[in-house]
Scaffold this motif. Structure first.
Motif, mmCIF file in Angstrom:
data_model
loop_
_atom_site.group_PDB
_atom_site.id
_atom_site.type_symbol
_atom_site.label_atom_id
_atom_site.label_comp_id
_atom_site.label_asym_id
_atom_site.label_seq_id
_atom_site.Cartn_x
_atom_site.Cartn_y
_atom_site.Cartn_z
ATOM 1 N N ALA A 191 -9.297 3.363 1.582
ATOM 2 C CA ALA A 191 -10.090 3.481 2.812
ATOM 3 C C ALA A 191 -9.672 4.752 3.545
ATOM 4 N N ALA A 230 -13.480 2.190 0.026
ATOM 5 C CA ALA A 230 -14.195 1.823 1.257
ATOM 6 C C ALA A 230 -14.555 3.117 1.972
ATOM 7 N N LEU A 244 -16.573 -3.448 6.649
ATOM 8 C CA LEU A 244 -15.316 -3.523 5.901
ATOM 9 C C LEU A 244 -14.900 -4.968 5.608
ATOM 10 N N ILE A 250 -19.534 2.087 0.240
ATOM 11 C CA ILE A 250 -18.449 1.102 0.356
ATOM 12 C C ILE A 250 -18.609 0.103 -0.785
#
Ligand SMILES: *Cc1c(COP(=O)(O)O)cnc(C)c1O
Length: 477
Positions: free
Chosen positions: A272, A243, A288, A251
């Motif tokens: 992430a 991400a 996200l 992403i």
């Protein structure tokens, strides 16, 4: 009393030392902008400066401190500089600097809970708070602070391995009926390839799946690879979703990967490391969506959240898996907390003696609040949008597509504008000018590009304009 060893210093000398230290820190924070962003590199000169240090004749404390401060001022890439457009090394937050100083002085030992109940509970509280921000029920969140994203990814790989193969802890990889394999995008961080080696799986166990035109893990390619590996008798156990890729801020398709992981019974780990901070920004949070379905994730507070290095975080929404992976017995460890419902940090971490990493995040967040972070990150995202706009206007076509503040671009006004050689020369000239710091990347393993990332909460639109000026000058040779 005078201490002849000089490990401790007389109170008067200590007082002067702390004062000098505070002045040095403040002067650097206030004046860093006036320094060239990057130094000229000269290893010989540095060795000559160090040669007189034979450690036979003691130095005065203040002279020693000044020597170090001067060395750092003259010989480092100034990542806290507002025109450092680099690799997510931010300007450290003021509260983060204070926290790390406090931690050095109190020197809490983060192995046993009972040695530092305050520190252990601050970290556990942060794990729950960040788990909730990423969409998990707070009560379900387990986690551990790490040196950084590489350790968090390594932890994730080990936890997934142990969850999939309970016999791994005792028998190692050779106890498994076949070769375990896992999947990452070819744009994923290289710490996964390293972790595959460190876990004894061998580097080829890390399957780099091609990325699509938007630099996101290609689902079709992943499905093909999975099918092929299964038909060859290999044992897939994990898929990694990035991400926010390091090179380009891509992403991976989180909801689709979550669906695939469920269907294929794979652990889903989300890396992430820096992109996770978008969860704190109302206008970016939507990027996200799906992250909450990950089984575990990596997040680095020392990247977009601007706390001093190193502050990684591994979070897992299956309580017990971390302990299952790392629990061990040591008869010399204190058992004072045996009757309490608590976890000894060393029982769910790769590390044993450990620094109190969480305080710099706790104090920064306590003072800035979620609102302070949302404002700072939102402003950086807007500076990134301004950068994209200025680049496009000056003939530097973008080759990535993300609302996160990373621009990858080529030179649209030179016949060699897409060649690695030309782009590297441009980056070197910009860095050599001292006006800004940028780098080059190779996207999908084949496409060279320049890369500039807004990573400093002090970076303004004027700094972005200065970078574009430096680029324009660099392209002229
Ligand atoms: C930086 C980064 C890492 C590695 O983190 P460190 O803190 O440098 O160890 C892992 N994954 C991604 C996506 C990163 O950007």
């Amino acid at each position: 009393m005078h201490d002849p060893t000089r490990l401790d210093l007389d109170p008067g000398l200590r007082g002067e030392l702390w004062q000098r230290l505070a002045e040095t820190v403040e002067r650097y924070a206030a004046d860093v902008e006036a320094l060239p962003v990057a130094p000229a590199l000269d290893a010989e000169a540095l060795r000559a400066q160090l040669a007189p240090f034979d450690f036979e004749s003691p130095l005065a404390p203040r002279a020693a401190l000044d020597f170090a401060a001067q060395g750092l001022t003259r010989h480092q890439v100034h990542t806290p500089h507002p025109r450092y457009f680099g690799l997510f090394n931010p300007a450290p937050s003021a509260m983060g600097i204070a926290a790390d100083t406090l931690v050095a002085a109190f020197n809490p030992q983060m192995a046993a809970w009972s040695h530092n109940p305050f520190a252990a509970e601050v970290e556990a509280h942060l794990c729950r708070a960040f788990g909730a921000r990423f969409g998990w029920p707070a009560a379900q969140v387990d986690g551990v602070f790490c040196s950084g994203g590489a350790e968090a990814n390594h932890t994730g790989l080990l936890v997934a391995l142990n969850a999939a193969f309970p016999e791994f802890a005792q028998g190692g990889a050779r106890a498994l009926p076949a070769q375990p394999v896992f999947y990452v995008s070819q744009e994923a961080h290289h710490s996964f390839a390293k972790a595959a080696r460190l876990c004894g799986l061998g580097a080829p166990a890390c399957r780099a799946v091609p990325a699509d035109a938007c630099l996101r893990l290609d689902l079709g390619a992943l499905e093909d690879r999975l099918r092929r590996d299964r038909s060859e008798g290999l044992l897939p156990f994990l898929v990694v979703a990035t991400a926010g890729t390091t090179s380009a801020g891509a992403i991976d398709p989180l909801p689709e990967l979550a669906e695939l992981a469920r269907r294929e019974q794979l652990w889903l780990h989300a890396d992430a490391a820096w992109g996770g901070a978008a969860a704190l920004v109302p206008e970016l949070r939507g990027l996200l969506a799906g992250l909450e379905q990950a089984d575990s994730l990596t997040f680095d507070a020392h990247k977009w959240l601007s706390v001093p290095m190193g502050a990684g975080l591994f979070l897992c929404r299956h309580p017990g898996e971390l302990t299952r992976t790392f629990a061990t017995r040591a008869d010399y460890m204190p058992r004072d907390a045996a009757g309490l419902e608590v976890t000894d940090p060393f029982m769910h971490s790769m590390q044993w003696s450990r620094r109190f990493i969480g305080l710099k995040l706790f104090l920064t967040l306590a003072v800035a609040g979620w609102g302070g972070y949302a404002a700072a990150l939102g402003r950086m995202a807007r500076a990134g949008a301004h950068l994209r706009e200025r680049l496009a206007a000056r003939g530097w076509p973008l080759v990535n597509d993300t609302p996160l503040p990373i621009a990858c671009f080529v030179d649209g006004r030179s016949p060699q504008g897409r060649s690695a050689e030309h782009l590297q020369a441009v980056a070197q000239r910009v860095v050599g000018s001292g006006r800004a710091w940028i780098s080059t990347v190779l996207l999908r393993g084949e496409q060279p590009a320049l890369r500039a990332c807004v990573t400093n909460y002090r970076t303004t639109e004027a700094d972005v304009d200065a970078l574009v000026e430096a680029l324009d000058q660099a392209r002229r040779g």
